[in-house]
Structure formats: structure tokens, C-alpha cells
Scaffold this motif. Sequence first.
Motif, PDB file in Angstrom:
ATOM      1  N   ARG A 284       0.892  -1.309  -0.006  1.00 45.37           N
ATOM      2  CA  ARG A 284       0.006   0.016  -0.186  1.00 45.37           C
ATOM      3  C   ARG A 284       0.721   1.175   0.011  1.00 45.37           C
ATOM      4  N   ASN A 285       1.903   1.234   0.670  1.00 42.64           N
ATOM      5  CA  ASN A 285       2.932   2.531   0.777  1.00 42.64           C
ATOM      6  C   ASN A 285       3.328   2.787  -0.610  1.00 42.64           C
ATOM      7  N   GLN A 286       3.724   1.867  -1.357  1.00 44.53           N
ATOM      8  CA  GLN A 286       4.465   2.048  -2.959  1.00 44.53           C
ATOM      9  C   GLN A 286       3.352   2.539  -3.625  1.00 44.53           C
ATOM     10  N   HIS A 287       2.239   1.713  -3.604  1.00 40.90           N
ATOM     11  CA  HIS A 287       0.952   2.213  -4.372  1.00 40.90           C
ATOM     12  C   HIS A 287       0.668   3.770  -4.058  1.00 40.90           C
ATOM     13  N   LEU A 288       0.831   4.217  -2.808  1.00 42.30           N
ATOM     14  CA  LEU A 288       0.559   5.653  -2.553  1.00 42.30           C
ATOM     15  C   LEU A 288       1.517   6.477  -3.226  1.00 42.30           C
ATOM     16  N   ALA A 289       2.848   6.127  -2.992  1.00 46.27           N
ATOM     17  CA  ALA A 289       3.926   6.758  -3.374  1.00 46.27           C
ATOM     18  C   ALA A 289       3.967   6.942  -4.759  1.00 46.27           C
ATOM     19  N   LEU A 290       3.409   5.998  -5.455  1.00 41.57           N
ATOM     20  CA  LEU A 290       3.459   6.079  -7.017  1.00 41.57           C
ATOM     21  C   LEU A 290       2.449   7.164  -7.568  1.00 41.57           C
ATOM     22  N   ALA A 291       1.043   6.786  -6.714  1.00 43.84           N
ATOM     23  CA  ALA A 291       0.141   7.889  -7.075  1.00 43.84           C
ATOM     24  C   ALA A 291       0.460   9.375  -6.771  1.00 43.84           C
ATOM     25  N   ALA A 292       1.237   9.606  -5.668  1.00 45.29           N
ATOM     26  CA  ALA A 292       1.713  10.799  -5.355  1.00 45.29           C
ATOM     27  C   ALA A 292       2.717  11.426  -6.542  1.00 45.29           C
ATOM     28  N   ALA A 293       3.595  10.438  -7.129  1.00 44.12           N
ATOM     29  CA  ALA A 293       4.506  10.844  -7.965  1.00 44.12           C
ATOM     30  C   ALA A 293       3.909  11.263  -9.131  1.00 44.12           C
ATOM     31  N   ARG A 294       2.759  10.775  -9.676  1.00 44.33           N
ATOM     32  CA  ARG A 294       2.051  11.222 -10.748  1.00 44.33           C
ATOM     33  C   ARG A 294       1.571  13.017 -10.680  1.00 44.33           C
ATOM     34  N   GLU A 295       1.339  13.189  -9.278  1.00 38.92           N
ATOM     35  CA  GLU A 295       0.801  14.661  -9.044  1.00 38.92           C
ATOM     36  C   GLU A 295       1.915  15.619  -9.039  1.00 38.92           C
ATOM     37  N   ILE A 296       3.075  14.988  -8.353  1.00 43.30           N
ATOM     38  CA  ILE A 296       4.368  15.948  -8.312  1.00 43.30           C
ATOM     39  C   ILE A 296       5.178  15.843  -9.510  1.00 43.30           C
ATOM     40  N   ALA A 297       4.794  15.345 -10.214  1.00 38.16           N
ATOM     41  CA  ALA A 297       5.381  15.157 -11.676  1.00 38.16           C
ATOM     42  C   ALA A 297       6.020  16.729 -12.249  1.00 38.16           C
ATOM     43  N   GLY A 298       7.571  16.726 -12.564  1.00 41.54           N
ATOM     44  CA  GLY A 298       7.817  18.150 -12.850  1.00 41.54           C
ATOM     45  C   GLY A 298       8.031  18.904 -11.778  1.00 41.54           C
ATOM     46  N   ARG A 299       7.837  18.746 -10.786  1.00 38.06           N
ATOM     47  CA  ARG A 299       8.031  19.893  -9.827  1.00 38.06           C
ATOM     48  C   ARG A 299       9.543  19.459  -8.937  1.00 38.06           C
ATOM     49  N   ASP A 300      10.313  20.367  -8.873  1.00 41.00           N
ATOM     50  CA  ASP A 300      11.608  20.166  -8.152  1.00 41.00           C
ATOM     51  C   ASP A 300      11.593  20.622  -6.836  1.00 41.00           C
TER      52      ASP A 300
ATOM     53  N   ALA B 100       9.847  -1.639   2.479  1.00 33.01           N
ATOM     54  CA  ALA B 100       9.152  -0.912   3.524  1.00 33.01           C
ATOM     55  C   ALA B 100       8.249   0.195   2.898  1.00 33.01           C
ATOM     56  N   GLY B 101       8.599   0.624   1.520  1.00 31.20           N
ATOM     57  CA  GLY B 101       7.774   1.759   0.944  1.00 31.20           C
ATOM     58  C   GLY B 101       8.705   2.470  -0.069  1.00 31.20           C
ATOM     59  N   ALA B 102       8.523   3.764  -0.423  1.00 33.79           N
ATOM     60  CA  ALA B 102       9.072   4.350  -1.397  1.00 33.79           C
ATOM     61  C   ALA B 102       9.335   5.999  -1.075  1.00 33.79           C
ATOM     62  N   LEU B 103      10.343   6.744  -1.739  1.00 33.14           N
ATOM     63  CA  LEU B 103      10.595   7.989  -1.785  1.00 33.14           C
ATOM     64  C   LEU B 103      10.787   8.350  -3.117  1.00 33.14           C
ATOM     65  N   VAL B 104       9.580   9.309  -3.562  1.00 35.77           N
ATOM     66  CA  VAL B 104       9.222   9.711  -4.845  1.00 35.77           C
ATOM     67  C   VAL B 104       9.889  11.296  -4.930  1.00 35.77           C
ATOM     68  N   ASP B 105      10.037  11.564  -6.035  1.00 38.23           N
ATOM     69  CA  ASP B 105      10.216  13.116  -6.272  1.00 38.23           C
ATOM     70  C   ASP B 105       9.621  13.664  -7.547  1.00 38.23           C
ATOM     71  N   GLY B 106       9.863  14.608  -7.856  1.00 40.85           N
ATOM     72  CA  GLY B 106       9.158  15.245  -9.036  1.00 40.85           C
ATOM     73  C   GLY B 106       9.503  14.684 -10.479  1.00 40.85           C
ATOM     74  N   SER B 107      10.706  13.987 -10.558  1.00 39.82           N
ATOM     75  CA  SER B 107      11.476  13.291 -11.616  1.00 39.82           C
ATOM     76  C   SER B 107      11.236  11.700 -11.790  1.00 39.82           C
ATOM     77  N   THR B 108      10.420  11.187 -10.579  1.00 34.48           N
ATOM     78  CA  THR B 108      10.221   9.798 -10.548  1.00 34.48           C
ATOM     79  C   THR B 108       9.304   9.405 -11.534  1.00 34.48           C
ATOM     80  N   TRP B 109       8.098  10.186 -12.028  1.00 38.16           N
ATOM     81  CA  TRP B 109       7.226   9.629 -12.910  1.00 38.16           C
ATOM     82  C   TRP B 109       7.655   9.643 -14.522  1.00 38.16           C
TER      83      TRP B 109
END
Length: 417
Positions: free
Chosen positions: A321-337, A356-365
Motif C-alpha cells: 500500500r505504501n508503494q502504491h500511495l507513493a506512485l500515485a503521489a509521484a503522478r501529482e508532483i511530476a515535473g516539480r523540483d 518498506a515503501g518508497a521515496l518519490v520526487d518530481g522526476s520519478t514519473w
Amino acid sequence: HMITDVNTCSDRERYRRDLLDIYQAALQSVHGERAVARWLSQSDGASFAVAAIGKAAPAMMQGALRALGERLLQGLVITRKGYADPRFASHERIIQMESAHPVPDESSLVAGQALLDFIRDQPEKQPLLFLISGGASSLVKVLSAGISLDDLQNLNRWLLGSGLDIHAMNSLRCRISEIKGGGLLGYIAHRPTTVLLVSDVPGDDPAVIGSGLLFPSPQGKLPAHLPEWLAALPMRPPVPEQTTVPQHHLVATSAQAVAAVAQKARSLGYVAHAGYPPMEGDAAEQGAAFARSLSEAPPGVHVVGGETTVVLPPHPGRGGRNQHLALAAAREIAGRDDLLVLAAGTDGSDGPGEDAGALVDGSTWQRARDEGFDPALALEQADSGSVLEATGDLISTGPTGTNVMDLLIGLKVPESG
């Protein structure tokens, strides 16, 4: 042009490192060894027989050993397969067993019997100390007379599709178990008993943590329309209302982990925002909503504790569930640094995998696309883990010695960098 690029890159690395340090500080603050030792350091020289059950059981037992030393007369550790502590393998006073989680099997029955034997072997006025953390309910099973392992597994399967609420489910589980819903109280007799809890449930209810082995749950009425095979099972009567319940103490909770995140963030120079209600509900929706609110929020570190859910498709891929949540967040923050989001379990596991989960940023997507993935499709197919492995965004901790649900930590970079 080149120079700014290098800067953003090294800045991004620094922010990622800060977020990982903040997450680690939270895990340390609710570590079972530290939490138990801290609580027991105020105990008055008593000696105990100690039983630790759950995912954090080995760490909690280490804490008891550290605080009690020779006053720990005998110990029993029951934890999840793969979570055992090698230091107990040859300990002269402590027995360690691994059992099944989340689906109980033979080993759960063996462990349940070992727990009863351990209690029965203690002299009748011997003080007992129970160290209970999440996962305890499937790790120790003692079935009521006339109930088989098949019955138990059938019940588990039936409950999953039953649509019953958690209280009705708990009622049924407790009625076919000798030790849940306070059933274990019948075995401790008059031994003085103390219970220390690491809470993995919303609201920190001692009747729900580990299915309340020593805390009677208010027994709801059983659901009216049970299938015939289930209605025919012999049900144990509820624990009598007037039973004396031992003192239960919460030694580690989600709220403590959230407070530790805020404290560490401030020590690294960020403004911390921690006053959010606990998270619950669908992981992808929560991830997207958190990312959107982060983009509107003031700069600094924003933290929420709790636990989301995922409705899985028929053939789910890799991830939890945490990886799923993180990837959904990555879509929203795409392109933001200026935005980063970390979502991870505190017990070191997220779904069936090792992460354990994931750490995403604006370049993940975009990195996911560059690696040949369709991240939107991966979300539909519950295959976030495969994408986040390719982008290098997974977090792996191994067993953490604690279990206080999940943490969601967002960073909005301050204007000046």
C-alpha cells in the motif's frame, strides 16, 4: 545551463537524504527495545517471566533483557518467520520461535501451545510480563475444543469476503479461540501480570492490538446470518464482565513516531507540520490528495501517520500500500523540483515483498517512462513495486523492531533552497 542542472541534482540528493534520515529517526524513537527498556527502567526491582509476541517481539525482549538483566527469569519470544533475532539462538533463559503471518498455519498452533506451557510452568505467584506488538493474533492460535485448523482457515477466508465490520469479525475470531478476546486471562490465574504494547491499530485500543489476548473485547452479538457450517462450530462463551484485567501500557504508538519526525525535521532546519488527522482510506486517493495539498501547503516537512488500504485487482503485481500511495503521489508532483514524498511502513514490510515503501520526487514519473514503464497502467494493475524498483525509489530496511502503522512524510522545499 549545465551548472544549474548539477545544483538541482545535488540538492535533490540532499533532500532525499534528509527525508530518509527523518524516517530513520522516527523508527528509532518507537523501536521496541528502546520503548520497553525506557518503561521498565522505572520498575521496582521485581523479577519477571517474560513472553513477547508479535513482529517486534525480539526487539521488545532485548529491551526487557537490557532493563531487567538477571531479573528476567525466563523468556519466550514468538515472532514472524524471518524476524528472529540470532542473539537468542543460544540464550540459556530465552526460547525463540518463528510462526506464520498473516495467514495462520500449523506453526501458529505450535506457538499457541508453547505460550500456554510457558505460563503453566511459572510458579503461581510469579509476576508475568507480556510484550505484545502487531501480528500477534496470527502468530499464536489456541483453538477451542472441536475446532480444527481447517475450520480456522475457512473462517479466515469467509471473513475476507463477508463484508462484516471489524468488530463483528473480531467477535467471531474470539469465539473460536481459547485465548483471544481476553481468553488468555483464564490461564494466568493469580499471577501478577503487566502488559506492554507497541500499537499497530488506529485508536491504540488494547482490545484490538494482537486481538486482545489479555483484554476482553466487548463481545458484540454474533451476526444473524452465518453459513450453516460456521453456525455449527462450538463457540466459546465471552469472558465474564467482572474479570480482573491487568494493567496495559502503550510504550510505542503512531503519535510518538509522528512527533519524532517533526523533531528530527526541526533539528535539520525545516519547519515541521504534524497536526494532521490520521490517514485512512484508499492508498492511491490518499497519495494523490496528500501530494496536491503539499503543493498548496507552506514550505517544510509535513507528516501523517495511519494506515491506508488497497483494493487489489485479480492478478496484482509487485508492491504494497505504501508503494502504491507513493506512485500515485509521484503522478501529482511530476515535473516539480520542490516536492518530495516518502511513504513507508514502520515494521519494514509493505505488502508481500521485502521493501518498506518508497521515496518519490518530481522526476520519478518521467524516470519510470524513460525506463520503459507505463506508470499509470502499473497503478491500475497494483504493480507499483516494479516501477519504483526501476526508478531506484524503493526503501528497504529489513525488520525494524517496531510496528506502529505507516508514515507519510512530505517535503516542500523552502524558497531559498
